[in-house]
Structures are given as C-alpha cells and as structure tokens.
Design an enzyme around this catalytic site. Structure first.
Site, PDB file in Angstrom:
ATOM      1  N   LYS A 184       0.909  -1.270   0.312  1.00  0.00           N
ATOM      2  CA  LYS A 184       0.077   0.112   0.090  1.00  0.00           C
ATOM      3  C   LYS A 184       0.733   1.277  -0.221  1.00  0.00           C
ATOM      4  CE  LYS A 184      -1.996   2.880   3.130  1.00  0.00           C
ATOM      5  NZ  LYS A 184      -1.810   4.008   3.255  1.00  0.00           N
ATOM      6  N   GLY A 241       5.950   4.004  10.571  1.00  0.00           N
ATOM      7  CA  GLY A 241       5.182   5.121  10.390  1.00  0.00           C
ATOM      8  C   GLY A 241       5.109   5.596  11.879  1.00  0.00           C
ATOM      9  N   SER A 242       3.802   6.186  12.212  1.00  0.00           N
ATOM     10  CA  SER A 242       3.482   6.762  13.218  1.00  0.00           C
ATOM     11  C   SER A 242       3.120   5.277  14.265  1.00  0.00           C
ATOM     12  CB  SER A 242       2.479   7.526  14.058  1.00  0.00           C
ATOM     13  OG  SER A 242       0.899   6.807  13.151  1.00  0.00           O
ATOM     14  N   GLY A 245      -0.890   4.933  13.490  1.00  0.00           N
ATOM     15  CA  GLY A 245      -1.025   3.606  13.003  1.00  0.00           C
ATOM     16  C   GLY A 245      -0.300   2.370  13.076  1.00  0.00           C
ATOM     17  N   GLY A 246       0.548   2.568  13.372  1.00  0.00           N
ATOM     18  CA  GLY A 246       0.909   0.923  13.327  1.00  0.00           C
ATOM     19  C   GLY A 246       0.158   0.769  14.692  1.00  0.00           C
ATOM     20  N   GLU A 265       7.119  -0.663  13.033  1.00  0.00           N
ATOM     21  CA  GLU A 265       8.190   0.045  13.869  1.00  0.00           C
ATOM     22  C   GLU A 265       7.841   1.855  13.757  1.00  0.00           C
ATOM     23  OE1 GLU A 265      11.066   2.863  13.556  1.00  0.00           O
ATOM     24  OE2 GLU A 265      11.491   2.623  11.177  1.00  0.00           O
ATOM     25  N   CYS A 302      13.268   8.274  12.011  1.00  0.00           N
ATOM     26  CA  CYS A 302      12.709   7.826  13.652  1.00  0.00           C
ATOM     27  C   CYS A 302      13.501   7.606  13.943  1.00  0.00           C
ATOM     28  CB  CYS A 302      12.475   5.864  13.087  1.00  0.00           C
ATOM     29  SG  CYS A 302      13.094   5.022  11.791  1.00  0.00           S
ATOM     30  N   GLU A 388       7.687  11.360  21.433  1.00  0.00           N
ATOM     31  CA  GLU A 388       8.585  11.975  20.326  1.00  0.00           C
ATOM     32  C   GLU A 388       7.665  12.821  19.666  1.00  0.00           C
ATOM     33  OE1 GLU A 388      10.367   9.856  15.644  1.00  0.00           O
ATOM     34  OE2 GLU A 388       7.782   8.902  16.771  1.00  0.00           O
TER      35      GLU A 388
END
Length: 520
Positions: A184, A241-242, A245-246, A265, A302, A388
């Site tokens: 995606k 990603g964030s 989202g993860g 991650e 990251c 973060e």
C-alpha cells in the site's frame, strides 16, 4: 517509464475506481501531475488472491532464482535515472543528494539480500540424524529450516520514499524470504511509488516470476490498509510510521479469527546521555553534532535524538543555544506532519523552557528547529515531554546526580536506540547505565549519534514496545528476513522429498547445524 496513476495488480494495471488522488509538492503546496486511482476493495481482493496463488509457485523458487529477481529489481530502479529522483524531490521536498543517497541504499539492500540468498545458509538448517539403537527409545531423523509465511502486506513510510517504501527493506526481506507482497503506497509519494512498482513488475516479468508476486495499491486514508490487514490470505504485515497507525494495524491483526504477526516500527525518542568527564573535554563538538543530528533531514527520522540527559552544566546549555540559533529549518514531508510538529512544539513550550530556535526557511510546510530544557522533576511530572515529536526538535534534561540519571533510564519505555557519550573513566563508572539501557533499546551506541542506520548483517533496527510491536525483530539488515518465515520440521522424510537445504549430501553447500556441530 511514464506515470499512469493505475494500481499494479501483478502483471496487470487497474483503474476500476472513480476516486482519484494527487501528490502535493510540500515546498510549494501545488498539486503534481497525474491522477492516481484509489484502489477499490475488488482490486484489493484481486491483488491478494493473485499473491496467494503466486505464493504456491514463488515459495519453491531457489535462492539463486530469487536473488536474480532482486538484482533485476535493483537494475530496473537504477534505470529509472533522473525520472525517479526528480519525482522523489517534487513529492518529498528533500534535496537531490538525499534522493540519490536513498536510491543507492535501496539498491544496496536489494543486492545484500541477493548475496544472502546465493549463500543460502540463512535458512538455519538443523539436522539431528536418526539414532535407531539409542536406548531406551530410538531417535527419529529430524530436520528443520525456515520456510516463508505466505502473502505479506507492506505499508509505505512517509519519511523514506524509497528505502522504507515500495522496494524498501520490508519488501526486499519479504521477497527474499519467499513471500509475495501486496504494497500500500503512502499517499505522499504516489508517483515515486508507481515508478518503483513498475520497476518491480518489469523485473518480475524478466526473471519468470509468477503473476502476483508483487502488487501496488493506492489509497489516501485507512480503508484499504485496514482491509489489507483483515484479508484472510495475508499472513504478516510490515509497517513503518506513527505509533497511532502502527498500533491500529496491530490491533486489527490480533483481532482477526486467525491473528497474524505485525512488524510495526513506530519511532521513539532515542535518548542521548552525556557523561560528566567527556562533556568537559568535548562540550562544543558534542553540542554541534547533537544539533546537526536533531535537524538532519528536518528531523524526520525515526532515530532522531529527541532527548539529551546530563548532570547539570550551564556552559553546555549555553553552547547548545549558540548551535541551535545557527541551525536551519526546512520543508517537512506533508502538511499533516507539519501541523503535528507545530502542535507538539506548542505543547512543549507550555511545559518547559526554550533553549533556542533555529532559522525559519520559506516553503509551504516549512518549520524551524527548537530545543527545549527541563529538569528531571519537570520531565516526570509531564509525560508529554518524554513523547516523540516528529521533526527537528529535542529536549535537554538536567539532573543533579548520577542516581537521578539512572532513575530516568530505569523509567524509560522501549526505544529504537540510546546513546552514551563518555570517556574511558565515564564509561567504567557508568557501567550500570549501560546495563539498564540494554534492556530498553534495540541499538546502544557509544560516542556517536543514532541517525545513521547501516544496512548490514548485524544491524538491529527495532526495540521494545512502543518503539515496535515485536522487540525480537529488526526492520533493517539481513536479520529482517526471518520476520516473514517460520521454522518447519521434517521427521523421517525420504531424502528425495526433502528441500535441497536439508538433503544429506548438502547439494547447496550451505552451513548447517548437524548433530550439534556447524558444518558444511
């Protein structure tokens, strides 16, 4: 190659949907050329069904055949030339040097996995030969090795349009493992994604891979991604990603009737500890390099060092103030990332002191770097300061003693990295800090900053939750291949029916653990 805006479904292209998307230039705010068709559920199902069917063929490809495929992908990406780098720059706002460097990293990791496959020993072949005369019970012949999981869903990252995207580490490791990939694309990098997707499609055709070994879907939100995670023929997920989202992907995956592994991650603060003696010796260089690391790539890594901890030292704080005022801001990847950065900075301004701010550039998503300051009590009282903020900012935390720094280290959640700066005497005195940090991070660094992640065999780019959803894995380096495999045991198989990796005469000449000895 030219952009079509169509989804890539195996060897076909598809534009069934009636909703189109456009990539945006973050420097100017302008829409870029080409309409991209948002994938429909039908197209998603078609891609996954093709991947599931292709897996029955691809899983049996030899290491040499898969290596040839990966090398051909690298060649086709190289052949895209300026077309790829120009689109990359237009969609990301990142400079040409970064585009060329990231393309080189993407090509390099594909070739590294190809080398791994050619050697073949990565499968962790284990053989315990039969002991028919053993008393009181005979031992059967038992052999095991890693085998691929199936069709894998992979999500593109916002901050690495190439190296953590269509042909990036997750895709490369999944294909190397023998899995098919349904990818995606990130909505910020639609054109870059299609160009690389076309390169993979072309490489698959040229190397006689099965139709469906790779597909690419476009989406501007969460709908297609969530349906991809839910699809019963998807057997694992790769995500960068964030945290939000993860974690959403992870929760969806474990709620399935058949839960599947999610390797998400999700970033971290990556604390940096500066010990007392070295700060007296190298105050200026540490401050200068720290600010450079915080602002590298507009802080959109990251592994960005989001916190620095030290025993009280006003001279060092003054040096940081000088360095941050000379630092340049930059254009962030998307307007959403810029808005999130500004909200995080505003909240930190209300909870802590500002050491200094850097220079504000021009641009649609431009931001300035900021350094904050707090004592340990303020940090503990305000959890936001330990979270973060994705962008060019960090917080400097001063403690009164070694014991206070150790207490903060013990309170840390999981992070991708931690750094300790110290001379020999410092490091000997703070060995207990190093022991604590080993339990908190995936990569521990001495006298260096974490923003360079080397692609190699020994790299661990992962860490305890919430930096990732599985602390046992890495998303960078050849160790990442086993995320998409599982061990399979073969008991009392005729030699002719065993995979080549487990046959008695070792036709592939790989390293194997045979009766407890590593031999060829």
């Amino acid at each position: 190659m030219s952009l079509t805006g169509k989804n890539i479904i195996g060897f076909a292209s598809s534009s069934e949907g009636n909703i189109t998307l456009k990539a945006i230039n973050p420097s100017t705010g302008e829409n870029l050329n080409t309409d991209f068709f948002k994938a429909t559920r039908y197209e998603l199902n078609m891609a996954v069904e093709k991947a599931d069917k292709a897996f029955q063929i691809y899983r049996k490809k030899s290491g040499i055949e898969k290596a040839t495929f990966l090398e051909k992908i690298a060649e086709e990406i190289e052949n895209l030339g300026d077309t790829l780098t120009e689109r990359y720059m237009a969609e990301s706002g990142l400079p040409q040097g970064r585009a060329i460097g990231e393309r080189g990293r993407t090509i390099g990791q594909l070739k590294l996995f190809a080398q791994l496959l050619k050697d073949g020993s990565w499968v962790n072949a284990r053989i315990d030969t039969a002991l028919p005369d053993r008393q009181p019970l005979a031992r059967p012949d038992i052999r095991s090795m890693e085998r691929p999981l199936g069709a894998v869903g992979v999500f593109g990252a916002s901050n690495f349009p190439l190296a953590f995207s269509v042909a990036g580490g997750d895709t490369a490791s999944a294909l190397a493992a023998g899995c098919c990939v349904v990818f995606k694309a990130h909505p910020a990098h639609l054109g870059t994604s299609e160009l690389v997707g076309q390169a993979i499609q072309k490489a698959a055709l040229a190397t006689n891979m099965p139709d469906g070994v790779f597909s690419l879907l476009f989406d501007d939100g969460f709908e297609i991604g969530q349906e991809l995670v839910k699809h019963p023929n998807i057997k694992a997920i790769g995500f960068t990603g964030s945290y939000k989202g993860g974690k959403a992907i992870f929760d969806t995956a474990v709620a399935r009737p058949e839960p599947i592994p999610v390797y998400a991650e999700m970033g971290s603060v990556n604390p940096v500890f500066v010990l007392p003696r070295i700060i007296q010796e190298k105050s200026q260089s540490i401050a200068q390099n720290f600010v450079a690391s915080v602002t590298l790539g507009v802080g959109q890594f990251c592994t960005n060092p989001g916190m620095l901890l030290l025993e009280k030292n006003q001279a060092f704080i003054t040096e940081l103030e000088t360095q941050i005022q000379e630092a340049n801001g930059g254009v962030m990847l998307t307007s959403g990332i810029k808005d999130a950065y500004r909200k995080g900075v505003e909240k930190s301004e209300n909870l802590s002191k500002v050491i200094g701010k850097g220079k504000m550039p021009t641009g649609f998503t431009a931001v300035e770097p900021v350094l904050f300051h707090a004592d340990i009590d303020t940090l503990i009282a305000n959890p936001h300061l330990s979270e973060e903020i994705f962008g060019p900012t960090s917080i400097v935390v001063e403690g009164n003693s070694k014991d206070e720094l150790l207490a903060v280290a013990k309170s840390l959640s999981g992070h991708l990295t931690a750094t300790v700066f110290g001379n020999e005497d410092d490091l000997n005195e703070y060995q207990d800090l190093l022991e604590i940090l080993q339990q908190k991070v995936g990569r521990l660094i001495i006298n260096g900053f974490p923003t360079g992640v080397e692609v190699c065999h020994a790299m661990v780019h992962g860490g305890p939750f919430p930096s990732t959803t599985d602390s046992r894995s890495t998303s960078v380096g050849t160790g990442s291949i086993t995320r998409f495999t599982r061990p399979v045991c073969f008991q009392d198989f005729p030699d002719s029916l065993l995979p080549d990796e487990l046959k008695s005469d070792n036709p592939l000449n790989i390293w194997r653990l045979t009766d407890g000895q590593t031999v060829k």
